[in-house]
Structure formats: structure tokens, C-alpha cells
Design a protein around this motif. Structure first.
Motif, PDB file in Angstrom:
ATOM      1  N   GLU A 265     -32.349   1.180  -7.187  1.00  0.00           N
ATOM      2  CA  GLU A 265     -32.168  -0.104  -6.491  1.00  0.00           C
ATOM      3  C   GLU A 265     -33.369  -1.003  -6.716  1.00  0.00           C
ATOM      4  N   ILE A 266     -34.567  -0.401  -6.687  1.00  0.00           N
ATOM      5  CA  ILE A 266     -35.778  -1.209  -6.897  1.00  0.00           C
ATOM      6  C   ILE A 266     -35.864  -1.625  -8.363  1.00  0.00           C
ATOM      7  N   ALA A 267     -35.597  -0.677  -9.262  1.00  0.00           N
ATOM      8  CA  ALA A 267     -35.740  -0.975 -10.694  1.00  0.00           C
ATOM      9  C   ALA A 267     -34.754  -2.051 -11.138  1.00  0.00           C
TER      10      ALA A 267
ATOM     11  N   THR B 264     -36.903  -2.627   1.655  1.00  0.00           N
ATOM     12  CA  THR B 264     -35.512  -2.364   2.038  1.00  0.00           C
ATOM     13  C   THR B 264     -35.030  -1.036   1.468  1.00  0.00           C
ATOM     14  N   ALA B 265     -35.332  -0.794   0.192  1.00  0.00           N
ATOM     15  CA  ALA B 265     -34.830   0.419  -0.456  1.00  0.00           C
ATOM     16  C   ALA B 265     -35.422   1.669   0.181  1.00  0.00           C
TER      17      ALA B 265
ATOM     18  N   GLY C 155     -46.820   4.331  -3.255  1.00  0.00           N
ATOM     19  CA  GLY C 155     -46.516   5.219  -4.370  1.00  0.00           C
ATOM     20  C   GLY C 155     -45.218   4.847  -5.062  1.00  0.00           C
ATOM     21  N   VAL C 156     -44.186   4.544  -4.266  1.00  0.00           N
ATOM     22  CA  VAL C 156     -42.890   4.151  -4.833  1.00  0.00           C
ATOM     23  C   VAL C 156     -43.059   2.863  -5.652  1.00  0.00           C
TER      24      VAL C 156
ATOM     25  N   ALA D  57     -28.004  12.021  -4.061  1.00  0.00           N
ATOM     26  CA  ALA D  57     -28.813  11.167  -4.926  1.00  0.00           C
ATOM     27  C   ALA D  57     -29.548  10.089  -4.130  1.00  0.00           C
ATOM     28  N   VAL D  58     -30.108  10.457  -2.980  1.00  0.00           N
ATOM     29  CA  VAL D  58     -30.775   9.462  -2.124  1.00  0.00           C
ATOM     30  C   VAL D  58     -31.986   8.852  -2.832  1.00  0.00           C
TER      31      VAL D  58
END
Lengths: 427, 298
Positions: free
Chosen positions: A402-404, A412-413, A235-236, A394-395
Motif C-alpha cells: 500500500e505504501i509502495a 494510515t497503512a 523503520g517501515v 498477508a497483513v
């Protein structure tokens, strides 16, 4: 000598148990039936409309309760955390009744701020019609601490003129969304394929839920971060795929939250966005007015709907109140069917009663995608005080950003985010 | 030192004179710092403040958690680098403009001072917001002048840090400029004349006469700038929207706010506060000692 004596004195002072201050636990302060009832509601951009309805409710309540005055204060949403913290720490400055966001509930309850309304809701005529999934957002550990006043869900807004021009149909599955958005931007480079953002957590959560994942799993009241599970990662990955140069370039979109994402759509700079029923009025007063339609955000299979986040506000009674009965009666009046309907007419806030929802949706076809999303079942964030901490730290936005931005890959993220959540759940 | 009755009486008088100042200092400085240190030894969240949960004494728990966090060290390193760039930039710009102010006509000097005072008087939030407008990716003046339409200054880590550092220098150079200008003006003309008569070049005069005479002032403005720039919050918080993309523009103060105070972890926040204070004290002491070693009487 003198230095030694001084440091000895300081050490003694420190050891004397000068612990940080704590205010006493909130004990019910009796139950007066007259005097002033203090109410906190959130300030709004269009507060005039809200105030008109509230003034009516106050007049009706005061008419039915001689000797009672209702003092309504409008507090800023931005500074609510400080206001409520102050109210819980100093009972004298606290209101009797307050409106608050359902994601804040667990933290407020852990701070001992709100009273258990379970028996009052159970014995209330209107209570049985509250949609169960929405009533759950007012519960912590099975106890009810508020009455849902209105609910907000998000769906997919798209530009009908752009879709007609390019001969496109709105997506029927979530996996189609990215390729569709890519096609729009390829044909019209001045538009974002879909306006989403690296801080738009409530836009990203449906992608995680539709893929069968979740951000955290609760077992026996103990949560653990689950965002690193294969389903959640899928999903992420599906959401962050939208934050690419050929759909929604990170340099423009990674810093955006929900409001900024919708703002791009309002400015006519995006072909699609994920927006709430509450965004309608502002979009109708924008460049996109009259050129858009809304469908539920699709799920994995054609015809399914991605589970939406059940945002919304509750009305509750503060645990330190001296007028508990009056406060509860006022909450029941304001959160009752009659005034929820009035609030819908004035503000467009979706009611929380199944029958009132049906009424308003029948009268206004615009609401169909939203009520369909609600009827499909909504999800919620973990009901634990740790959620407020995870939110403040802001987790999840950090993970998405970080991914974007390419700083970390999905594996990892998500692992880092799950660890940060575990740390918050554990403390 | 004699310890006769006369000296003791003098000491008592001195103490009586000092008492009001000590009282104020104690109330406004010592007690809050003491509370900060005490809180940093506890697990002190909103639940504990409002009496919903018992206090738990952690000892150094908050500190070990903090020092074990790789994120904290990364942010600390970033903060030191960012503050160093800001301090050097502020001193360079402030000193250069102070020298310039001594050399130009009165009307130009007045204009310079008014512009500097304007920058100084602008509230940090307003200044940061105006800079954001100027550097906006699509509508900003800077991008339209440079022809960089669509370039986001706040997205990249280094461009975002550079932009914030420029804003910090902009709002803090006036203090340096005005202090040094006053210092240069206070140098007796006889001294400069004597140097000229001895055949010293302008550079030699600046290095061997002006700078040594200005040294006490330079110490003050450097320490002030170090403390200000190490603790910068508003500019970073406003301009990078709370620490930049994925928190890559976090500095210590914003980190403390986000991780601790906004998250109601007051114990951890107090620990970060204590660490910041210690770091600043160490920096200041080292700086003063280095000066002392180079022969400066303080």
C-alpha cells in the motif's frame, strides 16, 4: 402442511446439536520400541544432497535399533499447511517425527500437534551448545517443542564490480543504504539500486528492529500490534523508501517476495539485495557469480548490525506418536552436532550449535557476515498461533505494498496493519 | 387434484423412481451445504478441528463480522463488476463467433472450432501462466510487438483486472460459441425463408426471429457464465499472484481463501461461502423473474 413439517424437521435437526466434526485430543499412544518410525522432511530443490545425508542417518539409527525401520517422506514446502492440518486432524496419517519451519511452530502447538521435548533437550549432551536465541524459536510459553536443525539469516549482498567501478563502499549505516542505492541507479539506470520487494517481510523486519520498533508487543502472553509506533513507522518508512522509481520501481518490485528479490540480483539486474546464507549456492550459479560480496546489513550507527530475523527449521516429535522414545532419539541423532555438520557440508545450512558455527565460519570466510549477524542477536516474529493467521492474510505485505504503490501513506497503512493484527491476536 | 388411492399409488411409484437421484443429490449436495451452514455458525479453526480447543457457537457472529468489514464490501463490489465485464465479454465474443461460424466455409469453421476447443481444453492454471508469459513486462511477446518494453500489466489495478478478464473471456467463450452455433443451426430454414419472403432485413430477422428462438439457450449460457465468472479463482490467484498489489485485485473467492481458509478460519470461510451462494441465487432468481415478466415461458 408438508412444507411446515419438513421445515420443523430441519429445525429440529439443526437444534439437535449437529456441531461440526472435531477429532479427539491427541493422547500419547503408548511407547513402542520397534516397528516403523515415520519421518516427514521437506523436499528441496537439491534434494539429492539432503537425501544422501538422511540415508546415512537412517542407516546409523537402524543399525543401533534392531527391529526398527525408518520411513522418510519428503513433503512439499508449498503444501505443508494442508499436510500438517491433515496430520493433526487424522492421527493415523501423521508421522512420528517432522521437520517444520519455526514460524509455523506456534500454530502447530496450538493445534496440539507437537510434543513437549523440554526434559529431553535439557538432559541432552549436545543441547547446551545450541545458541540461546535460536533455541527460543522452538519455544512456546516457555516450553520446548523442537530442536533447531538449521538456521537461516539474511545479510546484504552487493556487486563488487559495480561498486569498484563507481568508487563506492558498502553502507556503514542503514540510513545510508537508500542514498547509496539511488546513486547506483542514477549512474546505471539498467540496474535496480537494491532489489527488495513489497512481499519481502523478512527483508523489511530488520529495518523496523534496527529503528527500535517491533511489529507486535507481548505483555503477559497477550500481543498487540505495534507496527504503528513511531520507531516502527520509521523503520517501515526507511524500507519502503527503497521501493521508489529511483531505486527499485514499484511496478517491478512491489509484487516481489524474497525469492524474486534475490532472483533480480542473480540475473545481474540489481546492484544489491538482501539475501540469506541459503541463497549462496544459487547465486554462485548465476550471472552475479564471482562478482559479489556480502556484509551484514548495517544498523543505525556505524559498525552496528541490524537485528536479523532468525528463520530456520526445527525437528519435532508429534504428540500422537506411538513411538515417543524412538522418535526423540531419532531427532537427537539428526539434529545433533555430527549430522548438522554433515547437513552443512551437503546443503550449506547453517548449524544451530555455537561451536559448530564457529568451526564452519573459520573454514569458510563467506559465512563471517552471517555468523556475525547471528552473534549480534536475532529477533523473531510473535510466537502465537495468530501469527500464522496474520501471515496467511498477508497483513504486512499488504501494508508494504500500500505504501509502495502510493495507495496509503505510512501512518494510515501501519495503523490499518496494526488493527488487522489486533483482530487476529484477539480472536 | 384428486387424492384417491390410485393417485396415491402413482405418487408412491414416482417417489420410488426418484429415490436414487434424491439420494445422490442429498449426499452430494444437501449434506455438504448443511455442513457449510452449520460450520458458519461456529468459531471453527484448526485448533477446533484437531481437538485442541473447544467449539464456540457464535450464532451469526461470523456474518456480522463479515458484513461489518469495509474490505468485504469493496471486494464484493469488485467481484460483481469483474464478473459483469467477463459475462458481457464472453457472451459478445461467443455470440459473434457463433454467427461467424454459420457464415464461413467449412475449413474456416473447422479451424475456428479447433482453436476454440484448444482454449476450452487448456487447464486454467496452464492458461493463466501462458498468458502471464505472453504479457511479461520484459520478455513477453505482447510487449515486444507493441514496443512497450518494461510495462507491467499486472501492477496497475485496472490493467491487471483487464488482463485477467481477457483471459477469462478467452477460456469461457468456446462454451457460448458452440452452444449458440448449435442453436442457430437448429432453427428451421423455413422460418428464415418466410421472414425473407415477408421482406424482413437481416437485422430485423436476427432481432425478431433468431434471438427469440435462441432465448432458452441464451438464458442457459448467461446463467452459466454469471455463476462461473462470479466464482472465478484460478485466473485471479495465478495471474495477480494472490490478489494483486496490496490486494487490490481480490475477488470474493480469492478473498475467502486468503482471509479464511489459508488462515484456518473455517467458520468465517464458510460464512463467505454461504453469502456467495445467496448472492448467486438472488442474481439467478432476479434474472429468471425478469425474463418471465418479459413474456418468456420457462
Amino acid at each position: 402442511m408438508r412444507v411446515a413439517r419438513l421445515s420443523a424437521a430441519l429445525a429440529a435437526l439443526a437444534l439437535a446439536g449437529c456441531a461440526p466434526v472435531q477429532s479427539g485430543p491427541a493422547t500419547p499412544q503408548g511407547d513402542e520400541r520397534s516397528g516403523q518410525l515415520r519421518v516427514w522432511l521437506f523436499d528441496e530443490v537439491n534434494r539429492g544432497a539432503k537425501e544422501t545425508v538422511i540415508t546415512q542417518a537412517v542407516a546409523e539409527f537402524q543399525g543401533g535399533h534392531p527391529g526398527v525401520t525408518v520411513d522418510v517422506q519428503y513433503i512439499q514446502v508449498q503444501s505443508r499447511a494442508e499436510r500438517f492440518k491433515a496430520a493433526f486432524s487424522d492421527r493415523k496419517s501423521a508421522p512420528d517425527v517432522a521437520e517444520f519451519g519455526n514460524t509455523d511452530l506456534a500454530g502447530y502447538v496450538a493445534a496440539g500437534g507437537f510434543a513437549d521435548l523440554g526434559t529431553q533437550v535439557a538432559g541432552w549432551a549436545d543441547g547446551k551448545d545450541i545458541v540461546p536465541g535460536i533455541q527460543d524459536t522452538a519455544k512456546v510459553d516457555g516450553k520446548t517443542y523442537g530442536i533447531p536443525w538449521y538456521v537461516g539469516v539474511r545479510a546484504l549482498y552487493y556487486r563488487t564490480d559495480v561498486f569498484t567501478e563507481l568508487g563506492l563502499q558498502p553502507p556503514s549505516t542503514l540510513d545510508e543504504l537508500a542514498s547509496l542505492a539511488r546513486r547506483v541507479r542514477a549512474a546505471k539506470p539498467e540496474l535496480l539500486g537494491i532489489s527488495v520487494g513489497g512481499k519481502y517481510v523478512y527483508g523489511a523486519l530488520p529495518f523496523v528492529w534496527a529503528n527500535g520498533g517491533d511489529i507486535a508487543e507481548g505483555k503477559g502472553g497477550k500481543y498487540t500490534g505495534a507496527v504503528g509506533s513511531p520507531a516502527a513507522k520509521a523503520g517501515v518508512a526507511a524500507y519502503t523508501e527503497l521501493l521508489r522509481d529511483d531505486i527499485c520501481p514499484p511496478a517491478q518490485c512491489a509484487g516481489n517476495g524474497g525469492d524474486a528479490s534475490v532472483e533480480n540480483f542473480r540475473a545481474g539486474k540489481a546492484a544489491m539485495t538482501i539475501g540469506g546464507d541459503f541463497n549462496r549456492k544459487s547465486i554462485d550459479a548465476s550471472a552475479a557469480a564471482g562478482k559479489y560480496a556480502v556484509v551484514p546489513l548495517p544498523g543505525k550507527t556505524p559498525g552496528s548490525i541490524a537485528p536479523a530475523f532468525a528463520g530456520g527449521n526445527l525437528l519435532g516429535v508429534l504428540s500422537g506418536t506411538e513411538r515417543r522414545t524412538l522418535a526423540t532419539e531419532f531427532v537427537q541423532l539428526l539434529a545433533g552436532k555430527q549430522y548438522q555438520r554433515k547437513m552443512y557440508d551437503a546443503m550449506g545450512n547453517l548449524p544451530t550449535f555455537a561451536d559448530v558455527q564457529r568451526q564452519v565460519a573459520d573454514a569458510d570466510p563467506f559465512l563471517k557476515p552471517f555468523t556475525a549477524t547471528l552473534a549480534n542477536g536475532t529477533r523473531f516474529v510473535p510466537v502465537t498461533p495468530a501469527w500464522a493467521k496474520i501471515d496467511a492474510q498477508a497483513v504486512l505485505p499488504t501494508m508494504l505494498q500500500e505504501i509502495a504503490s502510493g495507495a496509503k501513506d505510512v501512518d494510515t497503512a501501519t495503523r490499518t496493519a496494526a488493527e488487522a493484527m489486533d483482530a487476529a491476536f484477539g480472536s | 387434484m384428486s387424492t384417491g388411492p390410485a393417485a396415491r399409488g402413482q405418487g408412491r411409484t414416482a417417489a420410488a423412481y426418484l429415490a436414487p437421484a434424491l439420494l445422490v443429490l442429498g449426499a452430494l449436495l444437501v449434506y455438504p451445504v448443511y455442513q457449510l451452514v452449520v460450520i458458519s455458525f461456529y468459531d471453527y479453526g484448526q485448533e477446533q478441528v484437531s481437538g485442541g480447543a473447544p467449539l464456540v457457537f457464535l450464532g451469526l457472529g461470523n456474518y456480522t463480522a463479515l458484513l461489518a468489514s469495509a474490505r468485504f464490501w469493496a471486494v464484493l463490489g469488485q467481484t460483481v463488476g469483474f464478473a459483469a465485464v467477463c459475462v458481457l465479454g464472453t457472451l459478445a465474443v461467443g455470440a459473434a463467433l457463433a454467427v461467424l461460424a454459420t457464415r464461413v466455409r467449412p475449413w474456416a469453421r473447422t479451424t475456428l472450432f479447433l482453436a476454440a476447443l484448444g482454449a476450452w481444453a487448456t487447464p486454467a492454471v496452464a492458461g493463466s501462466t501462458i498468458w502471464l508469459f505472453l504479457f511479461d513486462a520484459n520478455l513477453g511477446l505482447v510487449n515486444s510487438v507493441l514496443g512497450l518494453d518494461g510495462f507491467s500489466w499486472t501492477y496497475g489495478k485496472w490493467s491487471a483486472f483487464g488482463l485477467v478478464a481477457a483471459e477469462v473471456v478467452w477460456c469461457s467463450f468456446p462454451f457460448v460459441m458452440i452452444t449458440l452455433y448449435a442453436g442457430i443451426r437448429a432453427i428451421p430454414t423455413e422460418v428464415l425463408e418466410a421472414a425473407t419472403l415477408d421482406g424482413a432485413s437481416a437485422w430485423r430477422t436476427a432481432r425478431s426471429v433468431v434471438v427469440p428462438l435462441l432465448r432458452p439457450l441464451l438464458i442457459v449460457v448467461t446463467i452459466q457464465s454469471v455463476i462461473w465468472d462470479f466464482k472465478v479463482f484460478t485466473q485471479v490467484y495465478v495471474m495477480t499472484n494472490g490478489g494483486g498489489i496490496a490486494g487490490r485485485n481480490l475477488v470474493l473467492n480469492v478473498f475467502a481463501y486468503q482471509q479464511a481458509f489459508a488462515a484456518s478460519e473455517y467458520g468465517l470461510g464458510a460464512a463467505i461461502g454461504v453469502v456467495t451462494t445467496v448472492v448467486l441465487l438472488v442474481v439467478t432468481v432476479f434474472y429468471l423473474r425478469a425474463l418471465k415478466r418479459s413474456g418468456e415461458v420457462l
